[in-house]
Structure formats: structure tokens, C-alpha cells
Design a protein around this motif. Structure first.
Motif, mmCIF file in Angstrom:
data_model
loop_
_atom_site.group_PDB
_atom_site.id
_atom_site.type_symbol
_atom_site.label_atom_id
_atom_site.label_comp_id
_atom_site.label_asym_id
_atom_site.label_seq_id
_atom_site.Cartn_x
_atom_site.Cartn_y
_atom_site.Cartn_z
ATOM 1 N N VAL A 44 2.508 -5.126 12.771
ATOM 2 C CA VAL A 44 2.599 -6.373 13.415
ATOM 3 C C VAL A 44 3.879 -6.912 13.836
ATOM 4 N N LEU A 45 3.729 -8.183 14.659
ATOM 5 C CA LEU A 45 5.020 -8.751 15.191
ATOM 6 C C LEU A 45 5.539 -9.824 14.145
ATOM 7 N N ARG A 46 4.532 -10.343 13.626
ATOM 8 C CA ARG A 46 4.857 -11.478 12.649
ATOM 9 C C ARG A 46 3.733 -11.161 11.660
ATOM 10 N N PRO A 47 4.350 -11.413 10.187
ATOM 11 C CA PRO A 47 3.496 -10.748 9.134
ATOM 12 C C PRO A 47 2.162 -11.607 9.029
ATOM 13 N N THR A 97 0.970 -1.185 -0.094
ATOM 14 C CA THR A 97 0.000 0.145 -0.117
ATOM 15 C C THR A 97 0.668 1.141 0.086
ATOM 16 N N ASP A 98 0.506 2.336 -0.651
ATOM 17 C CA ASP A 98 1.178 3.485 -0.894
ATOM 18 C C ASP A 98 0.894 4.275 0.341
ATOM 19 N N LEU A 99 1.824 4.662 1.096
ATOM 20 C CA LEU A 99 1.532 5.291 2.450
ATOM 21 C C LEU A 99 0.940 6.722 2.149
ATOM 22 N N GLN A 118 0.731 4.610 8.346
ATOM 23 C CA GLN A 118 1.386 3.590 9.268
ATOM 24 C C GLN A 118 2.114 2.301 8.279
ATOM 25 N N THR A 119 3.311 1.923 8.488
ATOM 26 C CA THR A 119 3.548 0.642 7.671
ATOM 27 C C THR A 119 2.889 -0.428 8.267
ATOM 28 N N SER A 153 -4.392 -4.869 7.013
ATOM 29 C CA SER A 153 -3.554 -4.359 8.056
ATOM 30 C C SER A 153 -4.437 -3.621 9.152
ATOM 31 N N GLY A 154 -5.736 -3.541 8.863
ATOM 32 C CA GLY A 154 -6.605 -2.836 10.031
ATOM 33 C C GLY A 154 -6.401 -1.329 9.933
ATOM 34 N N ARG A 155 -6.004 -0.729 8.662
ATOM 35 C CA ARG A 155 -5.862 0.642 8.320
ATOM 36 C C ARG A 155 -6.962 1.141 8.021
#
Lengths: 176, 635
Positions: A102-105, A87-89, A96-97, A148-150
Motif C-alpha cells: 500500500v502507499l497509504r495504510p 500477520t506473521d510472514l 509480502q509485508t 491486504s489482498g494476500r
């Protein structure tokens, strides 16, 4: 106004000072009363929870309750991870990247509470709408979240919050 | 309704008058009410609305105090305690339905009053303080009603409270802390419920105080006939349509993990809710919603046109009726999903709402266009009719969803009741089939007496089921045969076990299912007989079945009802449709056991009120005959 105005006397000053001190005292005595309404110590100390990840297959998600709120735990597919990474920030309302979230993808852990007005978004179960970006869709006022929950669309101002959590081992996490 | 001299009521009146003299507001009010009386007919209208509001306030406080004696403000007990009021407390259903519908009537009266004041421009000097006091009353009512709606702790209660309290998180910087402070925790929970209960109890006394200041020394209406008409309408609402104005989802206990798909507030907040949703920005949405109420404070400043000396203002009438129509439209949109064409409509209607106050009113202030022509008059009349039509349509509209086939139930119609033979057949189907997965924890075996069973039959039904009891002297839980005082048990020890045994989908408790579903018993029939092959290109998750009536169309329950699956002792037809109707009727009874008693009492109350109404009409005619010549002398 031709009427003669008395200059302030010492007595007036004393009255003023007493009123000010009294008002301060009343305000100060209201503080503990207000404090009783804030979250209590037992609520603040709410225990952390452990979640077993083993039964969650790729592409599935579960909802657990932590501090009375829904928390989404989603086992993401490679395609979902790729979509989140690419995703383009600049297009994000709350940039947020994915790596920061996440801790693990393959595991996304996010508080399942829409940052608009607190509803629980849909998209946890297969068959529910997941919005335009494959994540979640909030039915209350129409916010869309990505994998990613964004937040991507709708009235929500921020991404789904990521709660504090750690991996205890490969298949268990502790939230809180 | 005037009290005889030196009665306690007069003494109270003197006290109020004395208190009013010491309030800084009193001069303003006296100037507004006494020195500038309204025309006679309007004054009478005002008295009527004031009397209705005062009457409703007394009803709400009386029923509320009684409800508070039975209610438990705890997340684990609130819903159950309200259902106990509905089912077990003597006449509890009446008190609760009076309170619940009383709130709606209170808002109806208040809104009529607000619109009347806007139309008559009663906010102009010297009445602007009165107007602002009235807006404060409206705000107090809003807060009280909002907190009261949370108390039954259904799905709409919890999520309505979540949305509205979360609105404070829109405040920059400290928003999240304000919300945690309001909740007393990280989510809405027992601390929230408890403080809402206390405030819901307390605020009405503030309302009472402001009402006394607001109504001042105005006496109560003498128009008993109009009061009687209102009572008949209220009686029809409470005894025949007690749940029409509420959403069925609020009979589903609150679940913090699932938001209902069509979240909506009570009807009186729908316009504000539409404004909140119309704006795609969180902070601005909240600002607009609050602003929609607060703009009322500014009305006396926005409309500064002088007295028009009774000269007709046709353009003002056009603007007023457009505004009224806009408000009803907003209410209608507020009940629709927040997507597509409804969002566009919501934005337009919201824009017009503010346009009316901020642009139209000030513009009309400066000059009412010279309007001798018939155009504005016709337009106003047309808009008036359109507004009335929209109001009727909005009130009559159902909560959406797909239209279900309506069956000819025995309880349809104003005099209908349950068919005991049908309920017994439905009970048989429930016991032999549904009970394998679904409990009914709010229905006790003893209540089966209403179906015409004898004591021994009921004891046998209960004894055929096992319930968990204990702990015994050794501290162990044990199973024993059921007693008539037990509820229909669930076959699962807890929700988790129920989910585990049914691939993650918990079989719901059936006590309230009919009442908690849009469509009621019609919906139950539609689900039980709605199985079939999914249409092409429809994917159904594994472990579920395609069902036309179930929301989302994927149901975890396998088809249960087939032609001839049950034999009825009374020889009634046992094709699948008939069986589904019988069990749906049984579930309807389970969710509304008070229906027959309610209608029977309703008929008695209606008969009494109609007799009273006839007497009031006679009195009104006599009064008019006496008053007529007098007035001619005066003017």
C-alpha cells in the motif's frame, strides 16, 4: 545389415543445407503472423484512470475497471490495517509485508482478479462472504485473501496484484 | 444407404480411398478395420455411432455456417446478435437451438463411443493408431466446443473462458505472457472473441478431415431404426427442453466486474472441471485436468494384455463399470460448489480416475484373477445398474439452489402454451409498476400482437412512453413518443444513471429475466412475494430489503406487489399472489416468445419422425427375416 551404405556426398549436404534454410525461412515468416495475435499497440497504450476516493467511507470498497479488469479500492478500518500488519510472514504462501502493498495504510488498491484462474473474488459489498481472513473469497475454486489482498488459503498461488498507482492529492488516485 | 454404382457418392468414396492409400495411416487403418473385423453385432454398433457422429457433424456445420452469417464477434454486440437470432431472424431460434444442443449430442455420442472402445479394449494392436486418432478427434472437439461456448457472450461464456485461458498462466515463467497472447490484451475482450469465432469456424473442418481418416472406408449404418430413435430423442431435446442442458446464467450478458457465484461449464466438461478444482495447487490442478485427457493416449501401453479369445473377464468388467461410475460422479461433483464434502469427494474421484488408468489397467494386464465364481459377475451387474442410475440422476438434477414452489403454469406440459389473458394482465402490471425502473430492450411494442392486442392498441401503448431519438438537424438528441417498432424503453439514460438513482443497484433489464433465473417464472413469483422480516441475527445492509428467494437475501427493490394493487378489466383475482403470477407469466413470454411456435413445430416434426420410425421398424423386421437364414448358412 550387410547392405552397403553410400557415404554422404556434397549433393546430400547441399540438400540438407537447403532444407534447413527453408525451414528457418518458414519459421521466420510465421513470427509476424503470431505477432498479430499479441496485444495490439492501442491495447497496450490503454489510458490510465483516475478514481475519486472521497465518497468511499471507512469499511467500504468500490470496484473500478482498468484495462478491462476489475480493480478493488478498499478504505480499510483500523482493525483491518492492524490485522494486515500483524500477520506473521512465515505463514504466507507469497510473503509480502502489508507496507509493501500500500502507499497509504487506509487505502488498499489491488487488481480484483483471483491469481488462480481469473475470477473476481467476492467481498466488495457488505453481505458478501469475505473468507476466513476478512478480505475476499473467490467463489470459483475457494481461494481466501486477507485484508491486504494476500492469499491465505485455497488454490491461488500469489497475492492479488497491486497495480501501479499514485496519489494525485488526498482524495484522488491515478491507476496505470 | 449404399449408393448406386458410379454415382457421385461412389466417386467420392474412390477419392477418399485413393487419399487414404497415400496417407501413412492407411495401412494401420486397413489392418485395424478390414483385416481384423469386429464381431458382427459390435461392428453394427460401431457403424451406428460413426453414422450418428457423421450426421451430427453435418448438422453442426450447416447450422453453424448460418449462425455465422448473423453473429457479430464483438463484446458490445455478440450477446445482442445471438438474441436477435433467437427473436428476429426467421426460424433463427431453431437453428441456434439445433446448434447448441447438437454440441451436447455430439459429445454424448463421442463419450458413448469412447467408453465402448474402453470396454471392448479396441485400443489394442493393431488398432492403437485408430484409438490415438480418435483421442485427437476428442481433443479437437473439446477445443471447438470450448470456443463455441464463449461466443454467445453470456456470464458463463466470459467466466468459463477466463478460467480456462487463465489455466495457461500456471506455466512457469512465461505463463502470463502466454495468456496475454491468447487474449490479445489484458483481459478477455473483442480480440479474444474474434479469434475464438474464427477458430470455432475453422476447427470443424479439421474435425471433418480427421473424421474421414478415422471412419475410413467403413460404410454408414443400415440400421435406420436405431437412427430414427436417436432423431426422436434429439427432437424432444431441441423442441421441448432446449435450455435444459445449459446454465440459465448464460442468458445474463457478460460482465467483467462480476463472476457468477456458481461457475460451471457445460455438462460434457464437468468431469474435467471437477478434476481441475480437486487439486489445491494451481499448476498441479491444470496438469491433472490436461492429464485426464492425455492419459487416453497412453491406454494402449497401459493395458498390454493379449487377446483373451473371447474368454470372459469379469474382473475387467468390474473395473470398467467402477471407472464409468467414477466419471459420472466427477461430472456430478463438477456442478457442485467447490467446498466442504464436495471437495473431499472430488479428490477421491480424481484419485480413482488416475488409479484406474495407471494401476488397475496394468495390474489386470498381468493376470486376470481366476474368476469362475459368481461374485465378480454379480458385482459387475450391480455396478452397471448403479452407473445407469447415476447417469439418469445426474441428467435429471437441477442446477441446485433452494427449491422453489412450482406453480401450475399454462405452458407446463408438452402441449402447453401461453394464456393470452394472463399475459395481458401481466403486461398491465409491468407497464403500471415495473416499467418505472425496468426496461425491456429486447421486446418491441409490435410483439404485443401475440397477446391479442390490435394495431391501434399497440400504437397507443407505444405512444404512452417516450424514447430518446436523434440527433436532429441541430445535432441535439430529442424525446418523442414511442412507435410500435421501438423496444420497451428503460427510464434511465444509461447504467450509471440507473445505479445512481437506485443506491448502487442497477434495476436489471427484464427481457430475459425469467429465462436467466434458476427456476424461471417460479423464481420471479418467489422474489415478488418473498419479502418479510429478516430472521433474528441476520443483518441486512441499509437500503435493502429482506427477501427469502433473492440470492443473498438482501434485495434493493422495495416490495411492489400488494393485494388489490391493480384492477384487471377481465375481473381476474387481484390478490398479491395472483398479480405476481400474471407478471411472471408476462416475463416468461418476454424471454421466450418463440415457445408456442417451437412446440407447434416440435409436434409436427415428432409426428413425422414417428411415422418414419414405424416404416423403419417394418423394414428392419423384413431385413432380419431375410438375413437370418443366410447367416445360418455362413457360420
Amino acid at each position: 545389415m550387410s547392405e552397403h551404405v553410400e557415404p554422404p556426398t556434397r549433393r546430400d549436404f547441399l540438400f540438407g543445407a537447403i532444407y534447413a534454410a527453408g525451414a528457418g525461412g518458414v519459421l521466420a515468416s510465421l513470427l509476424p503472423l503470431a505477432d498479430t495475435l499479441a496485444p495490439a499497440a492501442d491495447t497496450l497504450a490503454l489510458a490510465s484512470i483516475e478514481v475519486d476516493l472521497a465518497p468511499i467511507l471507512e469499511g467500504q470498497a468500490i470496484t473500478v475497471l482498468w484495462r478491462g479488469k476489475a480493480v478493488f479500492v478498499r478504505h480499510r478500518t483500523p482493525a483491518e490495517i492492524a490485522a494486515a500488519r500483524e500477520t506473521d510472514l512465515a505463514k504466507l504462501r507469497d510473503p509480502q509485508t502489508d507496507a509493501d502493498r500500500v502507499l497509504r495504510p487506509e487505502w488498499l488498491v489491488a487488481v480484483g482478479v483471483c491469481t488462480h484462474l481469473g475470477c473476481v473474488p467476492l467481498g466488495q459489498r457488505s453481505g458478501q462472504p469475505r473468507g476466513d481472513h476478512g478480505g475476499w473469497f473467490c467463489p470459483c475454486h475457494g481461494a481466501h485473501y486477507d485484508t491486504s489482498g494476500r492469499v491465505r488459503k485455497g488454490p491461488a498461488p500469489a497475492n492479488l496484484a497491486v497495480p501501479p498507482y499514485v496519489f494525485l492529492d488526498d482524495t484522488r488516485i491515478r491507476i496505470g | 444407404m449404399t449408393a448406386p454404382l458410379s454415382s457421385p457418392a461412389t466417386r467420392l468414396g474412390k477419392l477418399v480411398a485413393a487419399a487414404a492409400d497415400r496417407l501413412p495411416l492407411s495401412t494401420q487403418i486397413r489392418r485395424g478395420v478390414v483385416d481384423h473385423p469386429l464381431p458382427n453385432s459390435l461392428e453394427r454398433w460401431g457403424k451406428l455411432v460413426g453414422s450418428l457422429a457423421a450426421f451430427l457433424l453435418v448438422v453442426m456445420i450447416a447450422t453453424g455456417v448460418i449462425l455465422a452469417m448473423h453473429y457479430t464477434p464483438h463484446v458490445d454486440h455478440a450477446f445482442d446478435s445471438v438474441e436477435r437470432i433467437m427473436r428476429d431472424v426467421g426460424s433463427g431460434w431453431l437453428v441456434r437451438y439445433l446448434h447448441k444442443n447438437g454440441a451436447s449430442l455430439f459429445f454424448a455420442v463421442a463419450y458413448i463411443h469412447v467408453f465402448r472402445c474402453l470396454y471392448l479394449r479396441s485400443y489394442r494392436p493393431p488398432r492403437e493408431r485408430m484409438w490415438r486418432l480418435g483421442v485427437i478427434l476428442l481433443l479437437l472437439m473439446t477445443a471447438t466446443a470450448f470456443m463455441g461456448y464463449v461466443l454467445p457472450w453470456g456470464q458463463m461464456s466470459l467466466w468459463g473462458a477466463t478460467v480456462i485461458t487463465s489455466a495457461f498462466s500456471a506455466v512457469p515463467v512465461v505463463g502470463e505472457r502466454i495468456v496475454a497472447f491468447l487474449w490479445g490484451g489484458y483481459a478477455i475482450g473483442t480480440p479474444t472473441l474474434n479469434r475464438f469465432f474464427v477458430l470455432h469456424f475453422l476447427l470443424p473442418f479439421a474435425i471433418f478431415g480427421v473424421t474421414v481418416a478415422y471412419l475410413g472406408r467403413r460404410r454408414l449404418t443400415k440400421d435406420l431404426f436405431a437412427l430414427g430413435i436417436f432423431l426422436v430423442a434429439a427432437c424432444v431435446l431441441v423442441f421441448w427442453f432446449p435450455d435444459h442442458l445449459g446454465h440459465p446464467d448464460n442468458y445474463v450478458p457478460a460482465d467483467p466486474a462480476v463472476t457468477p457465484p456458481h461457475l460451471m461449464p457445460e455438462w460434457y466438461f464437468l468431469p474435467l472441471y471437477a478434476v481441475l478444482r480437486a487439486i489445491p495447487d494451481k499448476l498441479m490442478g491444470v496438469v491433472a485436468m490436461v492429464g485426464a485427457l492425455l492419459v487416453l493416449f497412453a491406454v494402449p501401453r497401459l493395458d498390454r494384455s493379449p487377446e483373451h479369445g473371447g474368454r470372459p473377464r469379469p474382473w475387467f468388467a468390474v473395473a470398467f463399470w467402477l471407472f464409468a461410475l467414477d466419471c459420472i460422479l466427477l461430472g456430478y461433483i463438477g456442478a457442485k460448489p467447490a467446498e466442504g464434502v464436495w471437495m473431499v469427494a472430488a479428490r477421491l474421484a480424481t484419485a480413482y480416475y488416475f488409479l484406474h488408468f495407471l494401476v488397475v489397467l496394468p495390474l489386470l494386464t498381468h493376470r486376470e484373477p481366476d474368476a469362475r465364481g459368481r461374485l465378480p459377475g454379480l458385482a459387475a451387474t450391480g455396478l452397471k445398474a448403479l452407473t445407469a442410475l447415476a447417469a439418469v440422476l445426474a441428467v435429471a438434477s437441477p442446477f441446485g439452489g433452494e427449491t422453489l414452489r412450482e406453480h401450475d403454469w399454462s405452458w407446463r406440459g408438452p402441449f402447453g402454451g401461453y394464456d393470452a389473458a394472463q399475459l395481458r394482465r401481466g403486461h398491465q402490471v409491468y407497464s403500471q409498476s415495473c416499467a418505472a425502473c425496468h426496461g425491456m430492450k429486447r421486446v418491441r411494442f409490435r410483439e404485443l400482437a401475440a397477446l391479442g392486442y390490435g394495431d391501434e392498441e399497440i400504437a397507443a401503448f407505444a405512444a404512452a412512453r417516450f424514447v430518446t431519438d436523434g440527433p436532429d438537424d441541430e445535432g441535439e438528441m430529442f424525446e418523442r413518443p414511442g412507435l410500435p417498432s421501438d423496444a420497451f424503453p428503460s427510464p434511465f439514460p444509461n447504467d450509471r444513471a440507473a445505479m445512481a438513482a437506485n443506491s448502487g443497484a442497477k434495476p436489471p433489464d427484464l427481457s430475459l429475466l425469467a429465462k436467466a433465473s434458476v427456476g424461471g417464472a417460479d423464481y420471479v413469483v418467489a422474489v415478488l412475494t418473498g419479502y418479510g422480516e429478516p430472521p433474528p441475527a441476520t443483518e441486512i445492509p441499509p437500503g435493502t430489503y429482506y427477501n427469502t428467494a433473492f440470492p443473498g437475501h438482501a434485495i434493493a427493490m422495495a416490495p411492489q406487489i400488494f393485494d388489490g394493487a391493480f384492477e384487471f378489466a377481465d375481473g381476474a383475482p387481484n390478490d398479491a399472489a395472483a398479480i405476481a403470477r400474471d407478471v411472471a407469466a408476462f416475463l416468461q413470454w418476454a424471454s421466450e416468445p418463440e415457445l408456442e411456435a417451437r412446440r407447434a413445430m416440435g409436434l409436427r416434426v415428432a409426428a413425422f419422425l414417428l411415422a418414419l420410425l414405424a416404416a423403419m421398424y417394418a423394414l428392419k423386421r423384413r431385413d432380419r427375416a431375410v438375413a437370418m437364414p443366410k447367416r445360418r448358412v455362413k457360420t
